[in-house]
Design a protein around this motif. Structure first.
Motif, PDB file in Angstrom:
ATOM      1  N   LYS A  67     -10.934   6.889   2.591  1.00  0.00           N
ATOM      2  CA  LYS A  67      -9.716   6.065   2.647  1.00  0.00           C
ATOM      3  C   LYS A  67      -9.632   5.299   3.973  1.00  0.00           C
ATOM      4  N   ARG A  70     -12.148   2.393   4.010  1.00  0.00           N
ATOM      5  CA  ARG A  70     -11.740   1.242   3.190  1.00  0.00           C
ATOM      6  C   ARG A  70     -10.529   0.529   3.801  1.00  0.00           C
ATOM      7  N   LYS A  71      -9.620   1.302   4.397  1.00  0.00           N
ATOM      8  CA  LYS A  71      -8.449   0.699   5.051  1.00  0.00           C
ATOM      9  C   LYS A  71      -8.872  -0.210   6.198  1.00  0.00           C
ATOM     10  N   GLU A  92     -10.671  10.048  -7.839  1.00  0.00           N
ATOM     11  CA  GLU A  92     -10.226   9.393  -6.605  1.00  0.00           C
ATOM     12  C   GLU A  92     -11.415   8.870  -5.799  1.00  0.00           C
ATOM     13  N   LYS A  95     -12.691   5.762  -7.372  1.00  0.00           N
ATOM     14  CA  LYS A  95     -11.778   4.640  -7.156  1.00  0.00           C
ATOM     15  C   LYS A  95     -11.904   4.058  -5.757  1.00  0.00           C
ATOM     16  N   TYR A  96     -12.324   4.903  -4.809  1.00  0.00           N
ATOM     17  CA  TYR A  96     -12.541   4.412  -3.450  1.00  0.00           C
ATOM     18  C   TYR A  96     -13.982   3.943  -3.230  1.00  0.00           C
TER      19      TYR A  96
END
Length: 226
Positions: A67, A70-71, A92, A95-96
């Motif tokens: 996360k 990607r952020k 999850e 999805k990332y």
């Protein structure tokens, strides 16, 4: 060389993953990190092509690291290597943007398949300026319906082609393995083995014909449309 970062808090597992990775041509492990924070700090200042990432780790786990990457618009490819089988966690991770997901314990063969698939994608997207549909199908694991499947073990391509040619020239649209065996002077068992293979790759269709006397017969029909 493909520069690989391993993120794994178990030293023994990390070394196994390193050994597996560097046994494959063109891959080198440049760093092993024991948690997500150490990995993120390394990624920010170093060139990395692929991250092999565990989920359960102290300080910052695998999902947290993904996360955070990607952020911060860090789009490095990630292969998840973990014992986590929870559907929500798996969903999850995908999805990332993980490119593959290996569940421990895994075999070397499956690990190599994951890296080979990554290498194919890497080469296509780094060595070409444009890609066509065939290229994209290769890296997304979609098989072209016109591609020829691999011949099953124990079958011979010359014998298969002889049978194909005989069937193409056969006057009737349907026939038995005996009919083709008599034409080619081969055993019925051999012919039936090849014809069942042709059914499996949808070159023929198989039907059962129930007669009034005796056992039902397997009938083979050209094509797959009923």
């Amino acid at each position: 060389m493909i520069k690989v970062l391993i993120v794994e808090d178990d030293p023994m597992v990390a070394q196994i993953n390193k050994k597996y990775t560097e046994s494959i041509d063109n891959f080198i492990v440049i760093k092993i990190c024991k948690d997500g924070i150490e990995a993120f700090n390394y990624i920010k200042g170093n060139e990395v092509d692929l991250v092999i990432l565990d989920i359960y780790m102290p300080k910052l786990d695998g999902i947290g690291l993904l996360k955070k990457m990607r952020k911060n618009q860090i789009l490095i490819d990630v292969i998840a290597v973990t014992a986590a089988q929870n559907v929500e966690k798996v969903d999850e991770m995908f999805k990332y943007g993980v490119v593959d997901y290996l569940i421990k314990p895994f075999e070397y063969k499956r690990f190599k398949e994951a890296l080979d698939k990554f290498m194919l994608k890497y080469k296509l997207l780094h060595e070409k300026t444009v890609v066509d549909q065939k290229d994209l199908d290769k890296i997304t694991n979609i098989k072209n319906k016109n591609s020829k499947p691999q011949l099953e073990k124990g079958l011979n391509i010359r014998t298969l082609n002889r049978i194909r040619k005989c069937i193409e020239g056969y006057k009737q649209n349907s026939f038995t393995s005996n009919d083709i065996a008599e034409k080619l002077k081969l055993s019925r068992i051999t012919i039936r083995k090849y014809m069942e293979y042709m059914v499996s790759i949808q070159e023929l269709r198989s039907e059962i014909e129930y007669g009034s006397i005796g056992r039902p017969k397997n009938i083979y029909v050209k094509g797959t449309e009923k």
